[in-house]
Design an enzyme around this catalytic site. Structure first.
Site, PDB file in Angstrom:
ATOM      1  N   THR A  74       0.844  -1.208   0.000  1.00  0.00           N
ATOM      2  CA  THR A  74       0.000   0.000   0.000  1.00  0.00           C
ATOM      3  C   THR A  74       0.873   1.250   0.000  1.00  0.00           C
ATOM      4  OG1 THR A  74      -1.734  -1.194   1.185  1.00  0.00           O
ATOM      5  CG2 THR A  74      -1.833   1.213   1.270  1.00  0.00           C
ATOM      6  N   GLN A 181       0.543  -9.858  -5.520  1.00  0.00           N
ATOM      7  CA  GLN A 181       0.106 -11.257  -5.516  1.00  0.00           C
ATOM      8  C   GLN A 181       0.992 -12.171  -6.354  1.00  0.00           C
ATOM      9  OE1 GLN A 181      -2.161 -12.630  -3.667  1.00  0.00           O
ATOM     10  NE2 GLN A 181      -3.274 -10.861  -2.873  1.00  0.00           N
ATOM     11  N   CYS A 328      -9.885  -7.081   2.249  1.00  0.00           N
ATOM     12  CA  CYS A 328     -10.117  -5.699   2.625  1.00  0.00           C
ATOM     13  C   CYS A 328     -11.555  -5.270   2.416  1.00  0.00           C
ATOM     14  CB  CYS A 328      -9.223  -4.776   1.815  1.00  0.00           C
ATOM     15  SG  CYS A 328      -7.660  -5.496   1.438  1.00  0.00           S
TER      16      CYS A 328
END
Ligand code: PLP
Length: 388
Positions: A74, A181, A328
Site C-alpha cells: 500500500t 500477488q 479488505c
C-alpha cells in the site's frame, strides 16, 4: 471441531519457520540501526539489510540500488502513484488504470482525482484480462502513468504486463505494476518487461507483515518522483525512517525460499487447485469459475455458486478459512467490484467465494476441503428447495 483448513493465502500467508528463524537474532542481540555504520552494531544491521536487498533485486533482475523498502505494498503504491503524479504535474495530469485493481491503487487514484487529476479506469474482458489495445487507445499527450496489476488478488487472473510494458515504453509513459500477488511466485524480469515501478510485499510470500518494497527504475530513463516521506533521508531519500532490520531479513529469506522452490510449489498447488475445480464442478455443474483458467495464479480458485449467497456457503463450511471477496472488502455488503467487472449482476456477484491455496496445504486437506465445499453447496440447495 477439528483445526480449520486455511485457504485464504491471498489475504496473507503464515510465516515460514525458516523465515522466523532468520529474523530472530535481529530482534535480539543483532539490534543495531542500519544507519549507524560508524560502529559494528550498525555495520552488522546494514550488512543484513543489503544482503536482503541483493536477493530481492536478483529476483527482479534489477540492481540492488533500485529497491526501496517500505511498510508494504500500500505504501509502495502510494509513493509511486502520488510521487510520479506530483513530479510530472506540469507535463500532464492523466493516469490510466483498470477497474479490477486493488483499492490500494483505486483509492490512491481517487485521492488524486479529488485534487484535479483525471483517471481513466478501463474495463476488463469477461475472463478478467485487460486488452492492451485499450491502453494504447487511452494514452494521451498528458498521460503520465499507466498502473496495472500483475495478478489479481480476488480472481488470480494474470494481466499481459509484457505487452503493456511495450506500449508504455513506445509512448514514453511510466508503467507501474502492483505485483503484490505475483512477486516471487511468478518469475518477473522488470528490465525485460519495461516496468518502471513495481510494488510488492512480504506477507503474501510467507514473510512478515509490515515490510514491502518499491522497485524504482534508475536508468533509461530514470524514474523521477516527489518524495512522500520527509525525514532522515534513508533509502536514497525515497523513504525516510529507520529500517526494520528483522523484517527486511525475513523478507529476503522469504524471497530466497520462493525462488528456490517456485517451480515445484506452483506445480503442486496447480494440481490441488485443478482437483478442487474439477471435483466441485462435477458435483455441482452450475458452479462458475470466475476469471481465466489458463492465465491464472496456480493457487487461486474463485467460484460463484448460483442461487447460494456466499455468506450461506461460509456458514456451511465452518472448518474452511476462505474469503467472500478481497480481505479488505469482505466486511462490506457491496459485492466485489472485481466480480462485478466480469459482467455479472449483483445477485450472482454475491455468490462469489475465493479459496487461495498455499505452501502449507497438503493433499489430505485439499481432499477434505473439496468434500466440505461440495456438501455445503448441497446442503444450501436442499434447504432452499425445502422452502419452495
Ligand atoms: N495490492 C494487492 C493486489 C494486494 O493483494 C494487496 C494486499 O491485500 C495490496 C496491494 C496491499 O498490500 P499490503 O498489505 O502489503 O499493503
Amino acid at each position: 471441531m477439528s483445526k480449520p483448513i486455511y485457504l485464504d493465502n491471498q489475504a496473507t500467508t503464515p510465516l515460514d519457520p525458516a523465515v522466523l528463524e532468520s529474523m530472530l537474532p535481529y530482534f535480539n542481540n543483532k539490534f543495531g540501526n542500519a544507519a549507524s555504520t560508524h560502529h559494528s552494531f550498525g555495520h552488522e544491521a546494514k550488512e543484513a539489510v543489503e544482503k536482503s536487498r541483493e536477493i530481492i533485486s536478483k529476483e527482479l533482475n534489477t540492481s540492488a540500488s533500485e529497491i526501496v523498502f517500505t511498510s508494504g505494498a500500500t505504501e509502495s503504491i502510494n509513493l509511486a502513484i502520488k510521487g510520479v503524479s506530483e513530479k510530472l504535474k506540469e507535463k500532464g495530469r492523466h493516469i490510466i488504470t483498470q477497474v479490477t485493481e486493488h483499492n490500494a491503487v483505486l483509492d490512491t487514484c481517487s485521492a488524486l482525482e479529488r485534487r484535479g487529476w483525471e483517471i481513466t479506469k478501463l474495463p476488463v474482458k469477461q475472463d478478467g484480462r485487460i486488452d492492451p489495445r485499450m491502453i494504447e487507445d487511452a494514452i494521451r499527450k498528458d498521460t503520465v502513468l499507466v498502473t496495472i496489476m500483475h495478478a489479481n488478488n480476488e480472481i488470480g487472473v494474470i494481466q499481459p504486463v509484457r505487452e503493456i510494458g511495450d506500449i508504455c515504453k513506445r509512448h514514453g509513459v511510466y508503467f507501474l505494476v502492483d505485483a503484490s500477488q505475483s512477486f516471487a511466485k511468478i518469475s518477473v524480469d522488470a528490465k525485460e518487461i519495461n516496468i518502471d515501478l513495481l510494488a510488492f510485499t512480504a506477507h503474501k510470500i510467507y514473510g512478515p507483515k509490515g515490510i514491502g518494497a518499491l522497485f524504482i527504475k534508475k536508468k533509461n530513463p530514470p524514474v523521477e518522483l516527489e518524495l512522500q516521506m520527509d525525514g532522515g533521508g534513508h533509502e536514497r531519500g525515497f523513504r525516510s525512517g529507520t529500517l526494520p532490520v528483522a523484517l527486511i531479513v525475513g523478507f529476503g529469506k522469504a524471497v530466497e525460499l520462493c525462488s528456490r522452490d517456485r517451480d515445484a510449489e506452483n506445480k503442486r498447488l496447480k494440481q490441488y487447485r485443478d482437483q478442487l475445480i474439477d471435483d466441485i464442478m462435477t458435483a455441482h455443474t452450475d458452479v462458475i469459475l470466475n476469471g481465466s483458467r489458463e492465465q491464472r495464479l496456480s493457487n487461486n480458485l474463485n467460484l460463484c455458486f448460483p442461487g447460494i449467497e456466499a455468506e450461506t456457503m461460509i456458514m456451511n463450511m465452518k472448518n474452511i478459512a476462505c474469503s467472500t471477496g478481497s480481505a479488505c472488502t469482505s466486511a462490506s455488503l457491496e459485492p466485489s467490484h472485481v466480480i462485478k467487472a466480469l459482467g455479472y449482476d449483483t445477485e450472482l456477484a454475491h455468490t462469489a467465494i475465493r479459496f487461495s491455496l498455499g505452501r502449507f496445504n497438503n493433499a489430505d486437506e485439499i481432499a477434505a476441503a473439496g468434500k466440505m465445499i461440495i456438501n455445503a453447496a448441497t446442503a444450501a440447495k436442499q434447504k432452499k428447495s425445502n422452502y419452495l
